[in-house]
Design a protein around this motif. Sequence first.
Motif, PDB file in Angstrom:
ATOM      1  N   LYS A   1       3.966  62.119  79.300  1.00 21.48           N
ATOM      2  CA  LYS A   1       2.617  61.560  78.798  1.00 21.48           C
ATOM      3  C   LYS A   1       1.972  62.319  77.940  1.00 21.48           C
ATOM      4  O   LYS A   1       1.201  62.099  76.881  1.00 21.48           O
ATOM      5  N   LEU A   2       1.838  63.866  78.367  1.00 22.23           N
ATOM      6  CA  LEU A   2       1.164  65.011  77.394  1.00 22.23           C
ATOM      7  C   LEU A   2       2.028  65.035  76.116  1.00 22.23           C
ATOM      8  O   LEU A   2       1.211  65.177  75.001  1.00 22.23           O
ATOM      9  N   ASN A   3       3.242  65.089  76.127  1.00 20.65           N
ATOM     10  CA  ASN A   3       3.927  65.208  75.112  1.00 20.65           C
ATOM     11  C   ASN A   3       3.677  64.030  74.098  1.00 20.65           C
ATOM     12  O   ASN A   3       3.337  64.144  72.934  1.00 20.65           O
ATOM     13  N   GLN A   4       3.505  62.831  74.680  1.00 18.49           N
ATOM     14  CA  GLN A   4       3.093  61.544  73.651  1.00 18.49           C
ATOM     15  C   GLN A   4       1.742  61.713  73.174  1.00 18.49           C
ATOM     16  O   GLN A   4       1.580  61.435  72.025  1.00 18.49           O
ATOM     17  N   GLU A   5       1.112  62.023  73.962  1.00 20.26           N
ATOM     18  CA  GLU A   5      -0.633  62.545  73.523  1.00 20.26           C
ATOM     19  C   GLU A   5      -0.767  63.485  72.452  1.00 20.26           C
ATOM     20  O   GLU A   5      -1.250  63.236  71.367  1.00 20.26           O
ATOM     21  N   LEU A   6       0.095  64.619  72.748  1.00 13.95           N
ATOM     22  CA  LEU A   6       0.303  65.608  71.747  1.00 13.95           C
ATOM     23  C   LEU A   6       0.995  65.109  70.392  1.00 13.95           C
ATOM     24  O   LEU A   6       0.435  65.414  69.142  1.00 13.95           O
ATOM     25  N   LEU A   7       1.772  64.414  70.322  1.00 19.25           N
ATOM     26  CA  LEU A   7       2.562  63.695  69.068  1.00 19.25           C
ATOM     27  C   LEU A   7       1.492  62.904  68.461  1.00 19.25           C
ATOM     28  O   LEU A   7       1.413  62.756  67.332  1.00 19.25           O
ATOM     29  N   GLU A   8       0.825  62.102  69.480  1.00 24.02           N
ATOM     30  CA  GLU A   8      -0.279  61.253  68.653  1.00 24.02           C
ATOM     31  C   GLU A   8      -1.332  61.954  68.053  1.00 24.02           C
ATOM     32  O   GLU A   8      -1.903  61.645  67.024  1.00 24.02           O
ATOM     33  N   ALA A   9      -1.772  63.210  68.654  1.00 19.35           N
ATOM     34  CA  ALA A   9      -3.043  64.094  68.331  1.00 19.35           C
ATOM     35  C   ALA A   9      -2.515  64.620  66.865  1.00 19.35           C
ATOM     36  O   ALA A   9      -3.170  64.695  65.751  1.00 19.35           O
ATOM     37  N   SER A  10      -1.283  64.921  67.053  1.00 24.88           N
ATOM     38  CA  SER A  10      -0.521  65.587  65.635  1.00 24.88           C
ATOM     39  C   SER A  10      -0.439  64.954  64.464  1.00 24.88           C
ATOM     40  O   SER A  10      -0.747  65.183  63.491  1.00 24.88           O
ATOM     41  N   GLN A  11      -0.134  63.486  64.841  1.00 22.22           N
ATOM     42  CA  GLN A  11      -0.078  62.553  63.660  1.00 22.22           C
ATOM     43  C   GLN A  11      -1.636  62.152  63.192  1.00 22.22           C
ATOM     44  O   GLN A  11      -1.508  62.067  61.913  1.00 22.22           O
ATOM     45  N   ALA A  12      -2.634  62.049  63.968  1.00 16.84           N
ATOM     46  CA  ALA A  12      -3.994  62.192  63.789  1.00 16.84           C
ATOM     47  C   ALA A  12      -4.380  63.139  62.751  1.00 16.84           C
ATOM     48  O   ALA A  12      -4.921  62.924  61.797  1.00 16.84           O
ATOM     49  N   LEU A  13      -4.026  64.330  63.390  1.00 13.21           N
ATOM     50  CA  LEU A  13      -4.423  65.530  62.278  1.00 13.21           C
ATOM     51  C   LEU A  13      -3.657  65.371  61.106  1.00 13.21           C
ATOM     52  O   LEU A  13      -4.384  65.995  60.091  1.00 13.21           O
ATOM     53  N   ALA A  14      -2.371  65.156  60.992  1.00  6.83           N
ATOM     54  CA  ALA A  14      -1.770  64.995  59.847  1.00  6.83           C
ATOM     55  C   ALA A  14      -2.185  63.894  58.927  1.00  6.83           C
ATOM     56  O   ALA A  14      -2.470  64.026  57.777  1.00  6.83           O
ATOM     57  N   GLY A  15      -2.848  62.722  59.399  1.00  7.62           N
ATOM     58  CA  GLY A  15      -3.343  61.972  58.641  1.00  7.62           C
ATOM     59  C   GLY A  15      -4.828  62.327  58.343  1.00  7.62           C
ATOM     60  O   GLY A  15      -5.047  61.823  56.991  1.00  7.62           O
ATOM     61  N   LEU A  16      -5.725  63.214  58.914  1.00  5.29           N
ATOM     62  CA  LEU A  16      -6.947  63.713  58.543  1.00  5.29           C
ATOM     63  C   LEU A  16      -6.521  64.703  57.383  1.00  5.29           C
ATOM     64  O   LEU A  16      -7.457  64.643  56.405  1.00  5.29           O
ATOM     65  N   ARG A  17      -5.399  65.576  57.765  1.00  3.54           N
ATOM     66  CA  ARG A  17      -5.229  66.412  56.397  1.00  3.54           C
ATOM     67  C   ARG A  17      -4.944  65.617  55.186  1.00  3.54           C
ATOM     68  O   ARG A  17      -5.482  66.245  54.017  1.00  3.54           O
ATOM     69  N   GLU A  18      -4.186  64.628  55.020  1.00  2.00           N
ATOM     70  CA  GLU A  18      -3.854  63.921  54.137  1.00  2.00           C
ATOM     71  C   GLU A  18      -5.218  63.410  53.614  1.00  2.00           C
ATOM     72  O   GLU A  18      -5.351  63.414  52.249  1.00  2.00           O
ATOM     73  N   GLY A  19      -5.676  62.663  54.409  1.00  2.00           N
ATOM     74  CA  GLY A  19      -7.137  62.074  53.757  1.00  2.00           C
ATOM     75  C   GLY A  19      -8.084  63.089  53.281  1.00  2.00           C
ATOM     76  O   GLY A  19      -8.796  62.797  52.226  1.00  2.00           O
ATOM     77  N   ILE A  20      -8.064  64.266  53.730  1.00  3.82           N
ATOM     78  CA  ILE A  20      -8.981  65.496  53.413  1.00  3.82           C
ATOM     79  C   ILE A  20      -8.301  66.090  51.938  1.00  3.82           C
ATOM     80  O   ILE A  20      -9.134  66.378  51.064  1.00  3.82           O
ATOM     81  N   GLY A  21      -7.016  66.098  51.809  1.00  6.39           N
ATOM     82  CA  GLY A  21      -6.470  66.470  50.681  1.00  6.39           C
ATOM     83  C   GLY A  21      -6.445  65.560  49.386  1.00  6.39           C
ATOM     84  O   GLY A  21      -6.932  66.325  48.457  1.00  6.39           O
ATOM     85  N   SER A  22      -6.552  64.350  49.931  1.00  6.66           N
ATOM     86  CA  SER A  22      -6.608  63.226  48.690  1.00  6.66           C
ATOM     87  C   SER A  22      -7.960  63.317  48.245  1.00  6.66           C
ATOM     88  O   SER A  22      -8.528  62.987  46.965  1.00  6.66           O
ATOM     89  N   SER A  23      -9.157  63.543  49.217  1.00  9.90           N
ATOM     90  CA  SER A  23     -10.654  63.390  48.797  1.00  9.90           C
ATOM     91  C   SER A  23     -10.951  64.443  47.973  1.00  9.90           C
ATOM     92  O   SER A  23     -11.699  64.469  47.218  1.00  9.90           O
TER      93      SER A  23
END
Length: 156
Positions: free
Chosen positions: A129-151
Amino acid sequence: MDFFFEDLPSTSVSTPKKGHEDTTMSEDTDNDSSRQNSSGTVVIDVKEQHSSSSIDDISRRTQEMVEKINHSRTSDQKVMDSFQEKIIEKVTEMCQQMKEQMYTVYEKNSNEMQLKLQELSEVLESCSKLNQELLEASQALAGLREGIGSSQQSEL
């Protein structure tokens, strides 16, 4: 195993004691003259009867001793057989007790292992469960980084 000595010829030799040679000899000569009766038949010597009965007595006593020895051996064998049976019973009983104790230990260990395996299973499930949550958090951070980088690129 019985031994019979009645049919065996006597091999014993008797020697007269010192001082008795003369009387034995004179008795033999006296007996020689009395051995024949008026009809010419030979009378059985008393000494021969005595030695024959002594041989028979020795033979009988020897046979009795052999029978006692055989009886004793049979008795010894019965005692050993009884001892062996009792030893086998005791060893079998002890083995059965050891098996029962071994199975008791197995059951106790199995119950303890079952608890440990249950705990391990719960810990592994929590890790998943923690690994799954970590993967989801990692994907969310990757999405934020992309969003920040494109803005940031659009502002420039």
